[in-house]
Design a protein around this motif. Structure first.
Motif, mmCIF file in Angstrom:
data_model
loop_
_atom_site.group_PDB
_atom_site.id
_atom_site.type_symbol
_atom_site.label_atom_id
_atom_site.label_comp_id
_atom_site.label_asym_id
_atom_site.label_seq_id
_atom_site.Cartn_x
_atom_site.Cartn_y
_atom_site.Cartn_z
ATOM 1 N N ALA A 60 -3.298 10.056 2.461
ATOM 2 C CA ALA A 60 -2.988 9.840 3.876
ATOM 3 C C ALA A 60 -2.623 8.380 4.073
ATOM 4 O O ALA A 60 -3.402 7.490 3.763
ATOM 5 C CB ALA A 60 -4.192 10.219 4.729
ATOM 6 N N ASP A 61 -1.405 8.160 4.551
ATOM 7 C CA ASP A 61 -0.932 6.791 4.752
ATOM 8 C C ASP A 61 -1.084 6.431 6.220
ATOM 9 O O ASP A 61 -0.323 6.888 7.063
ATOM 10 C CB ASP A 61 0.532 6.694 4.304
ATOM 11 C CG ASP A 61 1.029 5.255 4.363
ATOM 12 O OD1 ASP A 61 0.220 4.348 4.643
ATOM 13 O OD2 ASP A 61 2.236 5.044 4.129
ATOM 14 N N GLU A 62 -2.062 5.633 6.526
ATOM 15 C CA GLU A 62 -2.338 5.205 7.892
ATOM 16 C C GLU A 62 -2.342 6.395 8.848
ATOM 17 O O GLU A 62 -1.580 6.432 9.808
ATOM 18 C CB GLU A 62 -1.274 4.193 8.345
ATOM 19 C CG GLU A 62 -1.023 3.137 7.285
ATOM 20 C CD GLU A 62 -1.197 1.725 7.801
ATOM 21 O OE1 GLU A 62 -1.648 1.594 8.954
ATOM 22 O OE2 GLU A 62 -0.909 0.787 7.059
ATOM 23 N N PRO A 63 -3.206 7.347 8.620
ATOM 24 C CA PRO A 63 -3.130 8.599 9.391
ATOM 25 C C PRO A 63 -3.493 8.434 10.863
ATOM 26 O O PRO A 63 -3.179 9.309 11.659
ATOM 27 C CB PRO A 63 -4.124 9.512 8.682
ATOM 28 C CG PRO A 63 -5.079 8.587 8.024
ATOM 29 C CD PRO A 63 -4.304 7.376 7.642
ATOM 30 N N LYS B 214 0.829 -1.201 0.000
ATOM 31 C CA LYS B 214 0.000 0.000 0.000
ATOM 32 C C LYS B 214 0.864 1.252 0.000
ATOM 33 O O LYS B 214 0.696 2.146 -0.840
ATOM 34 C CB LYS B 214 -0.901 0.023 1.246
ATOM 35 C CG LYS B 214 -1.720 -1.232 1.443
ATOM 36 C CD LYS B 214 -2.603 -1.159 2.674
ATOM 37 C CE LYS B 214 -1.868 -1.067 3.989
ATOM 38 N NZ LYS B 214 -1.181 -2.291 4.402
ATOM 39 N N THR B 215 1.788 1.314 0.965
ATOM 40 C CA THR B 215 2.624 2.506 1.086
ATOM 41 C C THR B 215 3.474 2.696 -0.157
ATOM 42 O O THR B 215 3.585 3.806 -0.690
ATOM 43 C CB THR B 215 3.522 2.381 2.327
ATOM 44 O OG1 THR B 215 2.679 2.240 3.465
ATOM 45 C CG2 THR B 215 4.401 3.586 2.492
ATOM 46 N N VAL B 216 4.051 1.611 -0.616
ATOM 47 C CA VAL B 216 4.924 1.714 -1.781
ATOM 48 C C VAL B 216 4.131 2.260 -2.969
ATOM 49 O O VAL B 216 4.605 3.124 -3.704
ATOM 50 C CB VAL B 216 5.542 0.342 -2.112
ATOM 51 C CG1 VAL B 216 6.193 0.358 -3.477
ATOM 52 C CG2 VAL B 216 6.548 -0.038 -1.044
HETATM 53 MG MG LIG Z 1 2.511 1.175 4.986
#
Ligand SMILES: [Mg+2]
Ligand SMILES: Nc1ncnc2c1ncn2[C@@H]1O[C@H](COP(=O)(O)OP(=O)(O)OP(=O)(O)O)[C@@H](O)[C@H]1O
Ligand SMILES: Nc1ncnc2c1ncn2[C@@H]1O[C@H](COP(=O)(O)OP(=O)(O)OP(=O)(O)O)[C@@H](O)[C@H]1O
Ligand SMILES: [Mg+2]
Lengths: 310, 285, 375, 480, 335
Positions: free
Chosen positions: C220-223, C89-91
C-alpha cells in the motif's frame, strides 16, 4: 487582550450548477486578539478557506460582519476594505502556486509595496532576513527554491505591508515533515517578534495543538467547538472533536489500545437539513439532534454546538 | 533534441519559415520583373533538369510561359501575407476577447463563449465562400475574413489561462494587497497569455495558409494574374499529366510552410510550459 | 556532489543482473537471511528485496533513484517504509513489481515475492504475481480506479484475471469483498461508478480489489494520505484487519510515522534512495539509531496540550541527482564529522540495523532554530 | 467537322455512349433550359420547326414547308406522322401551345422567350399548318424558330417532358446526369446508339481523367491544352467553327482613357493573335482582328483589315496617349479566366496594369448587359444559335441605365435598322457597314473566332455535328 | 468483519450523491440544457441565414443567368420582376422569414424543384461520405495513435512523420494527387462521380487523411496523459496484461476526449467535404451549395445552409448524448 478582528455571524453560500445551493459557511463568529493564534480545524470542504477569505475581505459574506479593532468594516466602502486588506495578509497552502513563476523572490516580496506605491519601513532584505532567507536569494525564481523556502518567501511577502493579522490557510500541509517543523517554528518566532495575530487553518489537530492558543473545530460550515487549545485537546466536548482526536494515529506504538469507532462520511454541504449537521455520524444522536439545530453554548471557556455536550 | 545549446526543433522550422518569407518577398525582385511576365511562346517548359527546359527558368514555366520560380515566390507573398496577417489578427482579437471573457467573466464570458461555440459549429468555408463572392477577394479582405476563421482558438486558450491565472494564489495575494484589475492583467495574466498565444499563432498560420489555398483553389482567392499558391495549383491542375511542376512547387511550399508552422508551434509549446496543457486541449496539433 | 562511483558501477550495464548482484558484497540482509536459512529452515518471506538499484532517464546519463535497497517482509508481518517526499519509497515498491513508469529501469538486485523472482521475469510471471500474490493499493483512490467502469466490474476483473471465467460470474465474490472492507449495501454499491463514491469508500474499494485473490502480500503506497483525518482512521482499520486479522504480510509506504506506529511490526526509514535504518517499530521509535530518524521523530507534531517548539532539522531532503557523496544526510546532520564524507558502514543490532558513522549517539538532534535558508 | 473515322473499324449498333460536359442542362424542360450547354440534351430529345443543316442553311425539321404571308406573318406546314415519345401525335395545336407557354411571361422561360422575342402570337390554321405572327417585321424569324423546342403539351408539367427527338429520358439527377434511351418511333431514330448518358463533371482535370478511364466517350468543355495532350493518346478532337467570337469590350464609360482611339488601337495591337489561338485555344479557333462575324455568316466582309501584333507601335501609342500604368482590370467568368489572363498578360507587356476579376455568371451577366464597374469585359459572343448579328444585342442601341459597349451612334442606328430589314442584300450591306465602323474605331478587342471542341474516345469513329455545332447523338458511329 | 454502520453515505463532492428525486431532476436538467443548446443553435442558424440572405443578394442576380447573355435590358427587368427581385430588400427579407418559419424555402430558380428537396436530396451522399470518413479516421487513427505512443523508436518516427505530412497536405492537393495516382495512372478507381462504392473511396481518403492524423495525435496525447494515471497501474497490479491495460483501460479512457473532438470537428469535415465534393464531382450538399452560390440560386443556397445547420445541431446534440453514454463522469463535470 483587545481583539484585532471579530467575525460576527458570517455566512456564505454558493449557487452551484443544477440550481442547488451550497452552504459553505453558516453563522460563524469568532474573535482573535493581537499576538494570538487562532487555529481552525476541520475536514476538507467544511468551509475553512471560505471563512478565511471573508476574514481577509477577499470575499464578501452573504450575512454577518467583520470588525477591526472594534470598528465594523463596511463592505461597500472600498477604502475601508482596502485598509483592512492592508492589515490582513494571506498565506496559502501551496507555496508553489502562491508565487508567480515569472517574478524573482525580490519582485515577489516587494510586489505588495509596488501595488500600493508605498515604501515599507522594512526593506526587502530585512524581510528576507526576518524569514531566515539569505539576501542573495532575492534574485532567484521560485522554481529554484525548495518548498520550505518558497513558503518563507510567501510569508515575507505577507509581512511586507506590516499586517496585524496573518491568515494562514494550511501553510504546512504540502511540506515535508522536517520542513513543516521549520516553518511552524518560524511562524512562532515572527509572532513573538511582531506581535502578529494568526488565523491558522489546518486539518491536522496534531499540527495545531503545538502552536495554537485557541482552537475552533469546524464541521460543515459551523464552528462546533471552540476554546483554549489545551481544553479542546484534552477534554473535547463535542462528539466530532472527540472523533477527530481519536482519529489522530497514536505516535508511540502500543500506547493506545482500541479506539472509538469513526463512523460514516461527512454529509454533503448541499443537502438541506434540519437539526445538527453532525447527527448523521454521531454515536450519541437522539431525536432532538435530528430536529433541532443545536445553539452555541458556553461551557466555561469552551463554546459548543451540541445538545448533549456537558 | 538540444545540441550544442541550440534547440534544433525550434530553430530549424523558424529558420525555414524566415527563409521562405525572405525568398518570397526578396526573390522576385532579384529575378527581375521580366521573369514573371507572360511569354506564351515559352509555355509549359519543364524544370531545368528535364529535356526541353528553357534557360533561366529553373523550375519550368506555366501555361502562360511565366517563370514558375517567380510565380511560386510571388504566390507566397499573397499566401504568407494572408496567412500571417490573418493569424496575427486572429490572435489579437482572440486575446482581447479571451481576456474579457476569462478575466471579467459574467455575461461577457457567456456571450463570447456561446459565440465561439456556435462559430465553430458552422463550416467556415461555407461562410467564407459566400462572403468572398460578395465582397471580393483583395488581400485585406482575405485577411479580415480569415481572421474571422481563426479567432476562436486564441480566444479559448486565452480565456482558459486567464480564468486559471485569475484564481491562482499569487494573483489572489496581489489582489489582496490591493492591486487593480489592470495591474493584475498586465503583470500576471498577460505574461502567461502571450507565450501560449504565440504557440496558437504558429499553428494558426499553418491552418490559415491552407484555408487561403482552399479558397483560391475554389476560385475565390486573389485576382489573377496575381499569384497565390492556391490559385497556381488550381490553374495547374489540368496540366497534372504533362506539366506536373506547375502544381508541384506551390503544393510543396504549402506543405513545407504548414509543417514548419506546426513544428514551430510544437517547439514553442515545449519551451513554455505555461498554458501548455490548455493548448494541448484546445489546439489542433 | 553526486557520488559517481556509487551511482554508476562500471559493470552495471553489461551481463546478467542477478549475477552481478551476487558479485557485489553481500548486504546485511543477505547475511541475515543466510543465517536464517541455516537456522530455522526455509521460511519463505512474503517479499525479499535485495540490493535493488533503480534508475531513470537517458540511459547514457541516468538518474539514479534507488541505490541498493534491501528489505524483507517476513510472512505475516507488516513493514512500514517511511521517508520524506522524493526519498524513493514509491519507486522502490513499484519498480519491484514492475509497475514503475516508462523510463524507469531496474539496473541491479533481485526481488522475490513468495520466492518468485520478479526482476527480469517475463510478463506471464509478473501477471501471475500481481494481483495473485501481491495486492496493491495506491495513494489517490479517485485516480486509481477506472472512472469509466462500475466498481463491481473492476473488482470482478481482478478476480477474473486470476480465476478465469466471465466477470459476471464473480458477482458473489465481489459483494463479499465489498462487505469485507466495510462498504455498506455492497449489492448496490457494486453498480456505482467511482465518482459516485466518497474518498473513503473509494479507498475501500481499492483495497477490496487488492484483496480480491487473497494475496499473501499487500503493498500500500500512502493509502491514507489523500483522505480526511476521520476517514483515514476508518481506512486504517480496514488495512489492519486485512493484515493482522488475516495473518497477511504488508508493505506500507508512508511519510506518516504515526500510521507506522499503529499498523507496522517493523519499519524501514528511507533517505536519498537508501534505507538508513531498519528495525522493529518499537525499538526504532524508542531508540532511533540514525540521526535522521531521530530528526523525523522530533519534528513530528504530536497531539498534546500547550504551545511548544518542534524539533526541526536544517535543510531539506535532497532530490535524486544531487545526493551528497558519502553519507547523504551528513550536510543536515548535527553530529556529522569528517568521517561522514565516506559511505557509512552498516551497523547491525539484534533486531535491526542502521547506516551511520555515529549511530545512536545524539541525545537530541533537533536544532532549535534550524534555518535552511542560509544553506 | 466529323471524326476521322477509321474506315476499317466495324461499327456497332445499339451502342452506349456517355457525353461528359463541364455542365449539363439545368432542367429537363427545354423551355426552361439555359444556354447552349443545355442544348446538348434538348437536341437529342426535341425537335424544332426548322433547323440549321450542316452548312448552316435553314432546313426542314418538324415543318416541311414555310411561307411568308406578309411582313409579319409566316405559315409553317408540319411534317406528317410525327409522334412524341409520350405517344401523342404532333399537330398545329401542340406547336401553338408551345409558343404560348414560352411567351407567357414566366421568368423560367426567359432565355427562350428572349430568343423568340419578336413573336407576337401563334395560331392554328389547320391541324397541319401553324401561323406565326411577329410584332414587327423580323428578318430572322426562321432562325429564331430553330430555338423553339416542341414539347408534347400534355407533358408540360410532367417530370419528364416528352419530345419527338430520337431519344427519351430514362433517368435524371439534377445537375449531374441525364440518362437517355432511344425512342424507336422517332422520325429521326437510327440504329447506332441505344443508350446515351450526359454527365456533368465540372472539374476539367476530373473530366479528362474520366475520358482516359473510359467513363466518358465524348468530353465537352475541356481546356484546349488538355485536349491537345489527349490527342497523343489516341483521342480525337472534333472541332467546328462555332460562330462565336472571343472579344474584349472596352468600356469608355468606366475608364475615360478608353475614349481615346489611340488607346483602343494600342490594345488591339498588343495581342499576338496567332500565339493566343495556339497557346490559349490550343489551336481550336481562328485568329481574328477584323470583325465579329466569321465567314459563312450574313455580313462577313473579307476585305476588312485585321489588327496585327505590333508591340513597338502599341507601346508608342500608349506613351503618345500618356496612359502608361493605366489600370485596366478585365472582368470575366470562371470559364474564360485563362484567355482573359492571357490578354491581361499582353496588356501588361505594353505598360498597362491589368488583372482578371473572375465573376460568377450571375454577377457577370448584369455587368455585361447593363452596367460594368470594370473597363474591360472578356466574353465570347456566340451568334451561332441564331447565326446572325442580331443575337449580339448589347452592341445595339442602349436602354436607359445601360452602358454603351460601342458608343458610336451610327453603329447603333445601323443595328436598329438591319433587324427589321427583310431585303437580304440591303441587310447585308448594313451589317458590313457596321463591321467597318467597328474596325475603324478599334471599338472592341477582337481576338479569335473560336471553335466548339469535343474530345472523343477512340471507340467513337464518327461524331457528327449539326449546323449549330451540337452533337447529333443518333448519328454517332461507335466502332469495336 | 466490521459492522461499520454508515448513516448517510454521502459524497464530499457537491452534487455527487443524488437525492431520491435526482433521477428526474437530472433528466430534467439535461433536457433543459439540450433545449437551451438547440434553441441557441437554431437562433444562430437564423442569424446565419439572414447573413447569407443579404450577402448573396448583394452580390449577384439570378435574373441575369435566366435571361442569358444576349438578352435585352427589358427582358432582364421582366425576369427580375417575375422573380420578385424588384421589391425592396427588406420586404423580400420579411417574406423570406415568413417562409422559413414554415420551412418553405421555395423552389430553385433554375430547376424549378423544391429547394429544400434539392438540399435534402443531396444530404445523404454527404452523410455517407462523412460517415465513411469518420469510420476510416477512427479505424486507422486509433491504431496509429497507439503506435505513436507505444511503438518502438522507428515505428514512432515513421508514423509520426506520416501524421505530420498528413496534417500538412491540404485536402485539395491530396485530392489531386489521388486522382492522378488512382484514376489516371493506375486506373483503379473512377475519377469522379457518386452513387457507387468505388466513387466513395477517393473522396473518403482525401477527407479522412487529416482526420486520421488528428485522431492519431489525440489518441497518442490522451494515452500519454492517462499513462501515468494510477488506474492503469491498478489494472496492471491486478495482473492485467499490457495489452489488456491498453485496450480495456487506457483507450476507453482516451476515447471520450477524442470523440468529443471529432464531434466538434464535424464542421471542419463539412468544410473539407465542400472542397472534396467539388473536386470529385461528388453529388453532395457541399457541391450543391457551391453551385448554388455561384449561380445565385438563392432558395437553394438558403435551403442548403439550413440543412447543414440543422445537421450540425443534430450531430452536436446526439454527440453530446453519446459522450455522456461513453463517460459517466461528464454528467457530473458539466452539471
Ligand atoms: Mg510516493
Ligand atoms: N467559488 C465557489 N463556488 C462554489 N462552491 C465553492 C466555491 N468555493 C468553495 N466552494 C465550496 O464551499 C465549500 C467550502 O469550501 P472551502 O474551500 O472553504 O473548504 P475548506 O474547508 O477550505 O476545504 P479544504 O480543506 O479542502 O481546503 C466546499 O464544499 C467547496 O466546494
Ligand atoms: N520516471 C521517473 N523519471 C525521473 N525521476 C523519477 C521518475 N519517477 C520518480 N522519479 C523521482 O524519483 C524520486 C523518488 O520518487 P518516489 O516517488 O519514489 O518518492 P517517494 O518517496 O514516494 O515520495 P512521495 O512521498 O512524494 O511520494 C523523486 O524525486 C522523483 O521525482
Ligand atoms: Mg481550503
Amino acid at each position: 487582550m483587545s481583539p484585532v478582528i471579530a467575525l460576527e455571524g458570517l455566512a456564505k453560500g454558493y449557487d452551484i450548477a443544477g440550481g442547488a445551493r451550497l452552504t459553505a459557511v453558516d453563522d460563524v463568529s469568532l474573535t482573535i486578539a493581537a499576538g494570538e493564534t487562532y487555529a481552525l480545524v476541520g475536514e476538507s470542504g467544511c468551509g475553512k478557506s471560505t471563512l478565511a477569505r471573508m476574514a481577509a475581505m477577499l470575499t464578501a459574506p452573504d450575512a454577518g460582519q467583520v470588525s477591526w479593532s472594534g470598528q465594523t468594516v463596511s463592505q461597500q466602502r472600498r477604502s475601508a476594505v482596502r485598509a483592512v486588506r492592508d492589515h490582513t495578509q494571506f498565506v496559502f497552502q501551496d507555496p508553489a502556486a502562491a508565487l508567480s513563476p515569472r517574478l524573482t523572490v525580490e519582485e515577489a516580496v516587494s510586489e505588495p509595496l509596488r501595488i500600493r506605491r508605498r515604501t515599507g519601513s522594512r526593506s526587502v532584505a530585512d524581510l528576507l532576513d526576518d524569514v531566515g532567507l539569505d539576501r542573495s536569494m532575492g534574485r532567484r525564481y521560485p522554481r529554484e527554491l525548495s518548498g520550505g523556502q518558497r513558503q518563507r518567501v510567501v510569508i515575507a511577502r505577507a509581512l511586507a505591508l506590516e499586517p496585524k493579522l496573518l491568515v494562514l490557510d494550511e501553510p504546512v500541509a504540502s511540506l515535508d515533515v522536517s520542513v513543516q517543523a521549520q516553518v511552524l517554528n518560524l511562524l512562532a518566532d515572527l509572532q513573538a517578534e511582531h506581535g502578529l495575530a494568526y488565523l491558522l487553518i489546518a486539518h491536522d489537530l496534531a499540527v495545531v495543538s503545538s502552536v495554537a492558543d485557541r482552537i475552533g473545530v469546524m464541521y460543515l460550515g459551523q464552528i462546533v467547538e471552540e476554546g483554549p487549545a489545551g481544553d479542546v485537546v484534552t477534554t473535547p466536548r463535542h462528539p466530532y472533536t472527540q472523533m477527530l482526536i481519536a482519529s489522530v494515529p497514536a505516535f508511540v506504538p502500543g500506547e493506545r489500545g482500541e479506539r472509538p469507532r469513526v463512523v460514516g462520511d461527512p454529509a454533503s454541504p448541499t443537502e438541506r437539513r434540519t437539526g445538527c449537521a453532525f447527527a448523521t455520524r454521531c454515536a450519541f444522536a437522539t431525536q432532538v439532534c435530528l430536529d433541532v439545530a443545536p445553539p452555541r453554548r458556553e461551557l466555561g471557556d469552551v463554546a459548543v454546538r451540541c445538545h448533549h455536550a456537558s | 533534441m538540444r545540441r550544442r545549446g541550440i534547440d534544433l526543433r525550434l530553430w530549424v522550422p523558424l529558420g525555414v519559415l524566415v527563409l521562405t518569407i525572405v525568398a518570397c518577398f526578396v526573390g522576385p525582385m532579384l529575378l527581375g520583373p521580366e521573369a514573371g511576365q507572360q511569354a506564351l511562346g515559352e509555355r509549359l517548359a519543364p524544370p531545368a533538369w528535364l529535356p526541353g527546359a528553357i534557360d533561366g527558368r529553373p523550375l519550368g514555366t506555366d501555361a502562360f510561359g511565366r517563370d514558375m520560380l517567380t510565380r511560386t515566390l510571388e504566390g507566397g507573398q499573397v499566401s504568407l501575407q494572408v496567412g500571417f496577417g490573418a493569424a496575427t489578427g486572429a490572435v489579437l482579437v482572440g486575446m482581447v476577447l479571451g481576456l474579457v471573457a476569462g478575466y471579467w467573466g459574467g455575461w461577457c464570458d457567456r456571450v463570447i463563449m456561446a459565440g465561439a461555440d456556435i462559430w465553430l459549429a458552422f463550416p467556415f468555408l461555407v461562410i467564407a465562400l459566400a462572403a468572398v463572392a460578395v465582397v471580393g477577394s483583395d488581400i485585406p479582405v482575405l485577411i479580415v475574413l480569415l481572421t474571422l476563421g481563426g479567432w476562436v482558438l486564441p480566444t479559448r486558450v486565452t480565456r482558459t489561462i486567464a480564468l486559471r491565472v485569475r484564481s491562482e494564489d499569487y494573483v489572489v495575494a496581489a489582489a489582496g494587497a490591493g492591486a487593480s484589475d489592470l495591474y493584475l492583467v498586465r503583470r500576471h495574466v498577460l505574461p502567461q497569455v502571450l507565450p501560449a498565444n504565440l504557440v496558437v499563432w504558429s499553428f494558426t498560420v499553418g491552418a490559415l495558409v491552407v484555408i487561403e489555398g482552399a479558397l483560391s483553389f475554389l476560385g475565390l482567392g486573389v485576382k489573377p494574374p496575381t499569384a497565390s499558391w492556391g490559385n497556381i495549383i488550381a490553374d495547374g491542375t489540368p496540366y497534372l499529366q504533362t506539366a506536373w511542376w506547375i502544381v508541384a512547387w506551390p503544393a510543396l511550399m504549402i506543405v513545407v510552410t504548414v509543417i514548419c508552422a506546426n513544428a514551430l508551434g510544437n517547439a514553442l509549446r515545449g519551451r513554455w510550459n505555461a498554458g501548455a496543457d490548455v493548448i494541448d486541449k484546445e489546439v489542433v496539433p | 556532489m553526486v557520488d559517481r562511483r556509487l551511482a554508476r558501477p562500471d559493470d552495471r550495464r553489461h551481463g546478467d543482473l542477478r549475477e552481478r548482484a551476487r558479485q557485489r558484497a553481500a548486504g546485511p540482509l543477505e547475511r541475515r537471511r543466510r543465517r536464517d536459512r541455516q537456522g530455522g529452515g526455509p521460511v519463505t518471506a512474503a517479499l525479499e528485496i535485495d540490493d535493488l538499484w533503480v534508475e531513470a532517464g537517458d540511459p547514457d546519463d541516468p538518474l539514479v533513484l534507488v541505490r541498493g535497497v534491501s528489505l524483507t517482509v517476513a510472512a505475516a508481518s507488516v513493514v512500514g517504509l517511511v521517508g520524506e517526499s522524493g526519498s524513493g519509497k514509491t519507486v522502490t515498491c513499484m519498480a519491484s513489481l514492475g509497475l514503475a513508469g516508462r523510463g524507469v529501469r531496474i539496473t541491479g538486485g533481485s526481488v522475490r515475492a513468495q520466492g518468485i523472482e520478479l526482476v527480469g521475469a517475463d510478463e506471464r510471471t509478473l501477471m501471475r504475481v500481481r494481483g495473485g500474490v501481491v495486492g496493491t493499493v495506491f495513494q489517490d483512490p479517485l485516480s486509481s480506479l477506472n472512472p469509466l467502469q462500475r466498481i463491481g466490474d473492476q473488482i470482478a476483473e481482478a478476480v477474473m484475471l486470476h480465476h478465469g471465467g466471465r466477470r459476471r460470474s464473480h458477482h458473489a465474490r465481489v459483494v463479499e469483498l465489498l462487505a469485507k472492507v466495510g462498504v455498506p449495501a455492497p449489492e448496490q454499491r457494486a453498480r456505482a461508478y467511482p465518482h459516485e463514491l466518497s474518498g473513503g469508500l473509494r479507498q475501500r474499494v481499492a483495497i477490496a480489489m487488492a484483496l480480491a485473490n487473497d494475496p499473501a502480500l499487500l503493498v500500500a503506497d500512502e493509502p491514507t494520505t489523500a483522505l480526511d483525518v476521520t476517514v483515514q482512521a476508518q481506512v486504517l482499520d480496514v488495512i489492519r484487519s486485512a493484515t493482522r486479522d488475516e495473518a497477511r504480510s504488508a508493505l506500507i509506504v508512508t511519510h506518516d510515522l504515526g500510521l507506522v506506529a499503529e499498523v507496522a511490526d517493523r519499519v524501514a526509514v528511507m533517505y536519498a534512495g537508501q534505507i538508513v535504518e531498519e528495525g522493529p517499530v518499537a525499538s526504532v521509535f524508542q531508540d532511533p539509531q540514525h540521526p535522521y530518524t531521530r530528526g523525523l521523530l522530533a519534528s513530528r507534531p504530536v497531539l498534546a496540550a500547550g504551545r511548544r517548539r518542534l524539533g526541526a532539522m536544517v535543510g531539506r531532503p535532497p532530490l535524486p541527482g544531487s545526493w551528497p557523496a558519502g553519507c547523504a544526510f551528513a550536510p543536515r546532520c548535527p553530529v556529522a564529522t569528517g568521517a561522514c564524507g565516506e559511505a557509512p558502514p552498516i551497523r547491525t543490532s539484534d533486531q535491526g540495523w542502521s547506516r551511520c558513522w555515529h549511530p545512536g549517539s545524539g541525545e537530541t538532534t533537533a536544532t532549535s532554530r534550524a534555518e535552511e535558508g542560509a544553506a | 467537322g466529323g471524326g476521322d473515322g477509321d474506315a476499317d473499324a466495324k461499327s456497332v449498333d445499339d451502342a452506349s455512349v456517355t457525353i461528359g460536359s463541364t455542365a449539363i442542362s439545368n432542367s429537363l424542360d427545354p423551355a426552361a433550359a439555359l444556354s447552349s450547354v443545355g442544348r446538348t440534351y434538348t437536341k437529342q430529345v426535341f425537335d424544332q420547326l426548322v433547323t440549321f443543316d450542316e452548312d448552316g442553311e435553314i432546313a426542314a425539321s418538324l415543318a416541311t414547308e414555310w411561307e411568308r404571308v406578309d411582313d409579319t406573318t409566316v405559315d409553317f406546314t408540319l411534317r406528317k406522322d410525327v409522334t412524341f415519345s409520350s405517344g401523342a401525335a404532333l399537330d398545329a395545336a401542340a406547336v401553338v401551345a408551345n409558343v404560348e407557354r414560352v411567351l407567357s411571361g414566366d421568368p423560367a422561360y426567359a432565355t427562350v422567350a428572349g430568343r423568340i422575342a419578336t413573336v407576337k402570337e401563334a395560331s392554328e390554321v389547320s391541324p397541319e399548318v401553324v401561323r406565326v405572327v411577329t410584332s414587327t417585321p423580323d428578318a430572322i424569324l426562321l432562325n429564331r424558330m430553330t430555338l423553339l423546342d416542341i414539347v408534347d403539351p400534355a407533358t408540360f408539367d410532367a417530370d419528364r417532358p416528352a419530345g419527338t427527338g430520337p431519344f427519351q429520358v430514362t433517368g435524371y439527377e439534377a445537375g449531374t446526369s441525364i440518362e437517355l434511351t432511344r425512342f424507336d418511333d422517332s422520325w429521326r431514330a437510327t440504329d447506332s446508339v441505344k443508350d446515351l448518358t450526359i454527365q456533368a463533371i465540372p472539374n476539367p482535370a476530373t473530366l479528362s481523367s474520366a475520358l482516359r478511364t473510359g467513363e466518358v466517350d465524348v468530353a465537352y468543355g475541356l481546356p484546349a491544352d488538355v485536349a491537345t495532350q489527349l490527342e497523343g493518346s489516341g483521342f480525337t478532337n472534333v472541332h467546328k467553327p462555332a460562330g462565336s467570337s472571343a472579344i474584349t469590350s472596352l468600356i469608355a464609360d468606366v475608364e475615360p482613357a478608353l475614349a481615346d482611339v489611340r488607346v483602343r488601337e494600342a490594345i488591339n495591337l498588343a495581342v499576338n493573335r496567332e500565339e493566343f489561338v495556339d497557346a490559349v485555344l490550343g489551336g481550336f479557333g481562328t485568329p481574328n482582328g477584323s470583325q465579329l462575324l466569321q465567314k459563312g455568316y450574313l455580313g462577313y466582309d473579307d476585305s476588312l483589315p485585321s489588327y496585327e501584333f505590333d508591340l513597338d507601335r502599341a507601346k508608342s501609342l500608349v506613351s503618345e496617349a500618356g496612359v502608361e500604368g493605366l489600370e485596366l482590370p478585365i472582368a470575366t467568368t470562371a470559364l474564360f479566366k485563362a484567355p482573359a489572363e492571357a490578354v491581361a498578360g499582353y496588356l501588361n507587356a505594353i505598360g498597362f496594369k491589368s488583372e482578371v476579376v473572375v465573376q460568377d455568371l450571375s454577377a457577370f451577366i448584369p455587368t455585361l448587359l447593363m452596367k460594368s464597374e470594370y473597363p474591360l469585359l472578356y466574353w465570347q459572343t456566340d451568334y451561332y444559335d441564331l447565326r446572325d448579328i442580331t443575337s449580339v444585342s448589347r452592341f445595339g442601341p442602349t436602354a436607359p441605365g445601360q452602358q454603351a459597349h460601342i458608343p458610336v451612334n451610327e453603329y447603333q442606328d445601323l443595328y436598329a435598322s438591319q433587324s427589321g430589314e427583310l431585303d437580304e442584300a440591303k441587310r447585308e450591306a448594313q451589317i458590313k457597314q457596321m463591321a467597318k465602323i467597328l474596325n475603324d474605331e478599334a471599338g472592341v478587342l477582337f481576338l479569335a473566332w473560336t471553335d466548339n471542341l469535343y474530345t472523343v474516345a477512340p471507340r467513337i469513329s464518327d461524331l457528327p455535328l449539326s449546323g449549330d455545332s451540337l452533337v447529333r447523338a443518333e448519328a454517332i458511329t461507335v466502332s469495336e | 468483519m466490521t459492522e461499520m454502520t454508515e448513516g448517510v453515505v454521502a459524497s464530499v463532492d457537491p452534487g455527487a450523491t443524488a437525492p431520491p428525486s435526482a433521477g428526474r431532476g437530472r433528466r430534467g436538467r439535461r433536457a433543459r440544457r439540450l433545449g437551451a443548446m438547440t434553441v441557441r443553435l437554431l437562433l444562430t442558424l437564423l442569424g446565419l441565414l439572414t447573413l447569407l440572405f443579404f450577402l448573396v443578394r448583394l452580390s449577384g442576380d439570378p435574373a441575369g443567368v435566366l435571361a442569358g447573355p444576349s438578352a435585352t435590358p427589358q427582358q432582364l427587368e421582366a425576369v427580375r420582376a417575375g422573380l420578385g427581385l424588384d421589391e425592396p430588400l427588406l420586404a423580400q427579407y420579411a417574406a423570406f422569414l415568413g417562409d422559413v418559419v414554415r420551412l418553405d424555402f421555395g423552389t430553385s430558380v433554375f430547376s424549378g424543384e423544391s429547394a429544400l428537396g434539392t438540399a435534402l436530396g443531396a444530404l445523404p451522399a454527404t452523410l455517407v461520405l462523412l460517415v465513411t470518413t469518420m469510420l476510416v479516421s477512427v479505424a486507422v487513427g486509433i491504431p496509429c495513435g497507439v503506435l505513436l505512443d507505444r511503438g518502438g523508436r522507428v515505428t514512432r518516427a515513421v508514423v509520426g512523420t506520416s501524421m505530420t505530412l498528413a496534417q500538412a497536405v491540404p485536402t485539395f492537393v491530396l485530392g489531386i494527387l489521388l486522382i492522378y495516382l488512382f484514376a489516371v495512372r493506375l486506373g483503379w478507381l473512377p475519377a469522379f462521380g457518386s452513387g457507387t462504392a468505388a466513387t466513395l473511396v477517393m473522396p473518403t481518403l482525401a477527407l479522412a487523411t487529416f482526420a486520421i492524423a488528428r485522431t492519431a495525435r489525440m489518441v497518442a496525447a490522451e494515452l500519454e496523459q492517462v499513462e501515468d494515471q494510477d488506474f492503469l497501474r491498478t489494472a496492471a497490479a491486478k495482473g492485467a496484461s499490457t495489452r489488456r491495460v491498453l485496450w480495456r483501460h487506457a483507450l476507453p479512457n482516451a476515447f471520450p476526449a477524442v470523440a468529443a473532438a471529432l464531434v466538434v470537428e464535424i464542421s471542419y469535415l463539412i468544410s473539407g467535404a465542400v472542397v472534396v465534393e467539388v473536386l470529385f464531382a461528388y453529388d453532395g450538399i457541399g457541391k450543391e451549395l457551391v453551385d448554388a452560390i455561384f449561380a445565385r440560386d438563392y432558395p437553394v443556397v438558403q435551403a442548403c445552409v439550413f440543412v447543414i445547420g440543422v445537421f450540425v445541431v443534430v450531430v452536436n446534440v446526439v454527440g453530446d448524448g453519446l459522450l455522456r453514454a461513453l463517460d459517466p463522469r461528464i454528467a457530473r463535470a458539466r452539471a
